[in-house]
Design an enzyme around this catalytic site. Sequence first.
Site, mmCIF file in Angstrom:
data_model
loop_
_atom_site.group_PDB
_atom_site.id
_atom_site.type_symbol
_atom_site.label_atom_id
_atom_site.label_comp_id
_atom_site.label_asym_id
_atom_site.label_seq_id
_atom_site.Cartn_x
_atom_site.Cartn_y
_atom_site.Cartn_z
ATOM 1 N N HIS A 60 0.829 -1.212 0.000
ATOM 2 C CA HIS A 60 0.000 0.000 0.000
ATOM 3 C C HIS A 60 0.859 1.256 0.000
ATOM 4 C CE1 HIS A 60 -3.871 1.986 1.820
ATOM 5 N NE2 HIS A 60 -3.207 2.833 1.050
ATOM 6 N N HIS A 62 1.517 5.206 -2.325
ATOM 7 C CA HIS A 62 1.015 6.175 -3.301
ATOM 8 C C HIS A 62 2.220 6.810 -3.992
ATOM 9 C CE1 HIS A 62 -3.101 5.983 -1.654
ATOM 10 N NE2 HIS A 62 -2.476 5.798 -0.503
ATOM 11 N N ARG A 64 1.856 8.770 -6.909
ATOM 12 C CA ARG A 64 1.415 10.110 -7.355
ATOM 13 C C ARG A 64 1.621 10.422 -8.846
ATOM 14 N NH1 ARG A 64 -1.576 10.509 -2.893
ATOM 15 N NH2 ARG A 64 -0.504 11.327 -1.060
ATOM 16 N N ASN A 94 -4.926 6.060 -7.235
ATOM 17 C CA ASN A 94 -5.458 7.432 -7.162
ATOM 18 C C ASN A 94 -4.518 8.377 -7.915
ATOM 19 O OD1 ASN A 94 -3.558 7.003 -5.109
ATOM 20 N ND2 ASN A 94 -4.489 8.491 -3.731
ATOM 21 N N HIS A 179 -10.675 1.071 1.190
ATOM 22 C CA HIS A 179 -10.641 2.190 2.140
ATOM 23 C C HIS A 179 -12.058 2.304 2.694
ATOM 24 C CE1 HIS A 179 -9.325 6.433 3.309
ATOM 25 N NE2 HIS A 179 -10.601 6.392 3.605
ATOM 26 N N ASN A 278 -5.847 9.607 7.139
ATOM 27 C CA ASN A 278 -7.187 9.031 7.055
ATOM 28 C C ASN A 278 -7.070 7.543 6.783
ATOM 29 O OD1 ASN A 278 -9.919 8.748 6.943
ATOM 30 N ND2 ASN A 278 -10.166 9.643 4.909
ATOM 31 N N ASP A 305 1.020 2.694 3.785
ATOM 32 C CA ASP A 305 0.172 3.771 3.257
ATOM 33 C C ASP A 305 1.012 5.033 3.026
ATOM 34 O OD1 ASP A 305 -1.998 5.205 2.329
ATOM 35 O OD2 ASP A 305 -2.958 5.424 4.287
ATOM 36 N N HIS A 309 3.160 14.369 0.462
ATOM 37 C CA HIS A 309 2.609 15.675 0.095
ATOM 38 C C HIS A 309 3.730 16.705 0.199
ATOM 39 C CE1 HIS A 309 -1.512 14.214 0.072
ATOM 40 N NE2 HIS A 309 -1.305 13.665 1.259
ATOM 41 N N GLY A 324 -2.409 12.169 5.223
ATOM 42 C CA GLY A 324 -1.372 11.216 4.907
ATOM 43 C C GLY A 324 0.020 11.608 5.350
#
Length: 429
Positions: A60, A62, A64, A94, A179, A278, A305, A309, A324
């Site tokens: 899991h 991200h 981007r 995502n 999720h 989250n 996760d 950012h 996150g």
Amino acid sequence: MSQTLLKHGRHLVGEELVPCDVLIEDDKIKAIGAALNAAEDATVIDLNNNLITPGLIDIHVHLREPGYTNKETIATGSRAAAHGGFTTIAAMANLKPTCDTPERFKKQVERNKKDGAIKIIQYSPVTKDRAGKEPVDVAAQYAAGARLFSDDGAGIQDAGVVYRAMQQLAAHDLVMCDHAQDNQLANGGVINDGPVAQKLGLPGMPKISETAQIARNIVIAQATGAHYHVCHVSTKESIELVRHAKQLGINVTCEVTPHHLLLADADIPGDDAEFKMNPPLRSRQDQEACLAGLLDGTIDCIATDHAPHTDAEKHQGFLASPNGIVGSETAFALLYTRYVKNGIFTLGQLINWLTENVKKVFKLDNVGLLKVGDPADIAVFDIDHQDTVKADQFFSKGHNTPFIGDQVYGMTDKTFVDGKLVYDREEEK
């Protein structure tokens, strides 16, 4: 034929650390043992008595790219994972555009292979454009190579959509990673609903927003026969639901993040969005339930996760900042330091939750478990010397974590993927 000999390491046999060399031939593990020999022209690497483990697997993350490359790219995110000892990661969908058609999915896989420093498994979204309105064509995505499906970042609000998606997924023996969030029950919350939210004057997200969605989806999984996997489980009640579902023989699994094991909302010092994620950090009781769920087997594995950012985005406080934190580069060291060194769980358990259990739950091929004949996916950790978590040493574009400045043991020394050295701490000195 090319050989690499890793000398003077230690690996875990049962729960005992024993001296260990590893001989790599081409991209596979040829031999594991003490005082191994290699061909005259072999590359020999001294591991200085550091810990050898299978390369870690993170189901899991991200990355981007495409769409949000100001936060992270495939190159930076995969290098960050290698820096944390991960040799295989699974990247969430995502993205903009998301890979919800076979053409887009194949293109994303090619992009991952071209730019990735390690092995990257690509998620397909469950619904078209991750909008929660209509399932993707699972058969077509499967034919394109998709094996994992998730709308992570958004809970699917329509039960009928979940039902139709799970019917398709069950037909191909595929997993839906969820999720779990009921938006009406979440009620715009940005922090766990409780005394800390009240003290800070912030809107709280009730635990039932997660638990109710899990309960609904467990029942749908039971009806369809689909494998339902709960992402980043965070509440005592959610874990109890999963435990009960497993007892009933329903095909349900779940993961927990390092931050939900390490922190609770009581640890939030103020309106600091480095602590905003989250699901949110829950109560101390929920944190303890996450640990108990791991120890009794209800929770199957640990996943970071990893959610990068920009600094500017995360310096806006809880109300305005995105959810996150980054986790790829610190997961092993933080958990080793807090829980293994304090005797709360064993090194063997930690390694299994980050390797073998992940491989088993998700039926992963082409990942190694430090066995002769396996792909030479290997991590080397320094568990004897203390280090400080420093943002300026991250490979990720994101520095958004509350663990900056923590004193840890178990930072990564080297990472190998298919026998190739993809991270070497020596190069930083």
